[in-house]
Design an enzyme around this catalytic site. Sequence first.
Site, short mmCIF file in Angstrom:
data_model
loop_
_atom_site.label_atom_id
_atom_site.label_comp_id
_atom_site.label_asym_id
_atom_site.label_seq_id
_atom_site.Cartn_x
_atom_site.Cartn_y
_atom_site.Cartn_z
N GLN A 102 31.07 65.51 37.02
CA GLN A 102 31.36 65.90 38.41
C GLN A 102 30.99 64.77 39.34
O GLN A 102 31.25 64.83 40.53
CB GLN A 102 30.52 67.13 38.78
CG GLN A 102 30.83 68.35 37.93
CD GLN A 102 29.78 69.44 38.16
OE1 GLN A 102 29.90 70.25 39.07
NE2 GLN A 102 28.74 69.46 37.35
N VAL A 104 30.80 61.19 41.28
CA VAL A 104 31.79 60.26 41.80
C VAL A 104 31.22 58.83 41.86
O VAL A 104 31.83 57.94 42.42
CB VAL A 104 32.27 60.70 43.21
CG1 VAL A 104 33.00 62.04 43.14
CG2 VAL A 104 31.12 60.78 44.22
N HIS A 120 35.90 65.10 39.86
CA HIS A 120 35.84 65.14 41.32
C HIS A 120 36.25 63.81 41.95
O HIS A 120 35.97 63.56 43.11
CB HIS A 120 34.43 65.54 41.79
CG HIS A 120 34.09 66.97 41.51
ND1 HIS A 120 32.81 67.46 41.56
CD2 HIS A 120 34.87 68.02 41.17
CE1 HIS A 120 32.83 68.76 41.26
NE2 HIS A 120 34.07 69.12 41.01
N CYS A 128 45.66 57.29 50.63
CA CYS A 128 46.29 57.37 51.95
C CYS A 128 46.61 58.82 52.31
O CYS A 128 47.20 59.56 51.53
CB CYS A 128 47.56 56.52 51.99
SG CYS A 128 48.36 56.59 53.60
N CYS A 131 50.85 58.55 52.75
CA CYS A 131 51.78 58.30 51.64
C CYS A 131 51.16 58.56 50.27
O CYS A 131 51.81 58.40 49.24
CB CYS A 131 52.35 56.88 51.72
SG CYS A 131 51.14 55.60 51.30
N CYS A 151 51.52 51.75 54.39
CA CYS A 151 52.17 52.46 55.51
C CYS A 151 51.32 52.50 56.78
O CYS A 151 51.76 53.03 57.80
CB CYS A 151 52.54 53.87 55.07
SG CYS A 151 51.14 54.99 55.02
N SER A 190 23.58 71.87 38.88
CA SER A 190 23.01 73.14 39.35
C SER A 190 23.94 74.29 38.98
O SER A 190 23.58 75.45 39.13
CB SER A 190 22.79 73.09 40.86
OG SER A 190 23.99 72.78 41.52
N ASN A 215 18.25 70.23 31.92
CA ASN A 215 18.07 70.16 33.37
C ASN A 215 16.58 70.06 33.68
O ASN A 215 15.76 70.58 32.95
CB ASN A 215 18.66 71.42 34.03
CG ASN A 215 18.90 71.25 35.52
OD1 ASN A 215 17.99 71.00 36.29
ND2 ASN A 215 20.16 71.38 35.92
N ALA A 233 16.87 64.09 32.36
CA ALA A 233 17.99 63.66 31.53
C ALA A 233 17.73 62.29 30.91
O ALA A 233 18.07 62.03 29.76
CB ALA A 233 19.27 63.63 32.35
N1 APR Z 1 17.27 65.21 34.98
C1 APR Z 1 17.90 66.39 34.76
N2 APR Z 1 18.30 67.22 35.74
C2 APR Z 1 18.05 66.84 37.01
C3 APR Z 1 17.38 65.63 37.33
C4 APR Z 1 16.98 64.79 36.25
N3 APR Z 1 16.36 63.64 36.44
N4 APR Z 1 17.28 65.55 38.68
C5 APR Z 1 17.87 66.64 39.17
N5 APR Z 1 18.32 67.44 38.18
C6 APR Z 1 19.09 68.69 38.28
C7 APR Z 1 18.63 69.62 39.37
O1 APR Z 1 17.65 70.52 38.87
C8 APR Z 1 19.94 70.36 39.72
O2 APR Z 1 20.13 71.50 38.91
O3 APR Z 1 20.41 68.32 38.62
C9 APR Z 1 21.03 69.34 39.36
C10 APR Z 1 21.72 68.71 40.55
O4 APR Z 1 22.42 69.71 41.23
P1 APR Z 1 23.39 69.40 42.47
O5 APR Z 1 22.70 68.50 43.42
O6 APR Z 1 23.87 70.70 42.96
O7 APR Z 1 24.58 68.54 41.82
P2 APR Z 1 25.84 69.03 40.99
O8 APR Z 1 25.54 70.25 40.19
O9 APR Z 1 26.36 67.84 40.28
O10 APR Z 1 26.83 69.41 42.16
C11 APR Z 1 28.15 69.78 41.84
O11 APR Z 1 28.79 69.86 44.13
O12 APR Z 1 28.54 68.85 46.20
C12 APR Z 1 29.39 69.04 45.12
O13 APR Z 1 31.20 67.74 44.41
C13 APR Z 1 29.81 67.75 44.48
O14 APR Z 1 30.00 67.19 42.16
C14 APR Z 1 29.20 67.84 43.10
C15 APR Z 1 29.12 69.33 42.87
#
Ligand code: APR
Length: 246
Positions: A102, A104, A120, A128, A131, A151, A190, A215, A233
């Site tokens: 997810q 970017v 994502h 653009c 276009c 364009c 999350s 997580n 992670a």
């Molecule tokens: N190791 C493992 N997990 C971690 C760590 C780490 N070092 N640091 C943070 N986390 C976990 C947090 O506990 C949380 O559950 O990563 C998660 C991050 O959650 P979000 O900030 O909500 O990110 P994400 O789930 O990728 O969001 C999804 O939401 O805003 C949009 O498009 C955006 O791709 C994004 C999507």
Amino acid sequence: MDNEAVRQAAERIKASSTVVVLTGAGISQESGVPTFRGKDGLWKQYRAEQLATLEAFQRDPELVWQWYDWRRGLIKPLDPNPGHYALVEMEKRIQDFVLVTQNVDGLHRVAGSSNPIEMHGTIWRVRCMECNQIFENRDVPIKILPTCEVCGGLLRPDVVWFGEALDERILRTIYTSLQKAQLMLIVGTSAVVQPAASFGLVAKRTAGAFVIELNRSKTAQSFLFDLSIQGKAGELLPQLLDYIDL
Ligand code: APR
């Protein structure tokens, strides 16, 4: 850290020939990329949800570009961490390995993952508004407001904003992989943003996949998975790899 759970996860991965990995902002946290939710997800007084929408861009493209310019500047000098690199190695050991992110930030590519599906989009491409041409753009700072060299239309980041549809081909590819996944690994998300938040269940329901979550904290979905391991992670993934290689 729960070593027994990590060992068990590694055994399962080793026994699987089709694996799908889904990553979220948590995998890049140890590289220094701010996550979206939680206190480090804030930029000035804004939350990501208030800026990452088409409505916000149409209302105030300058503000939204300033936010992306800040994020691009922040991400550009950062390096992948041991979590990204462990997934590059894992890919080499599994027959059919699909990495869906997810994120970017582009860090899976920098680490060397062969074909990450950036569902994502990426912060390093612009598109653009008029276009629809897509260009790679790594300028930091980026010219605000950037315009299309074909364009003259206004360029936007080539990312999927809240309320926008995902690329249908990408989604099809992901669902095809989920339907044959023997194992799914969900790292650092999350699990509140759809459709990614349902991929674990899709893999479970359609393919009977064994689903493992890694997580830092428990998530709203942890109870759904076969294994939910709490830790960083950047530590858990290399540890998993060590067990896989035993
Ligand atoms: N190791 C493992 N997990 C971690 C760590 C780490 N070092 N640091 C943070 N986390 C976990 C947090 O506990 C949380 O559950 O990563 C998660 C991050 O959650 P979000 O900030 O909500 O990110 P994400 O789930 O990728 O969001 C999804 O939401 O805003 C949009 O498009 C955006 O791709 C994004 C999507």
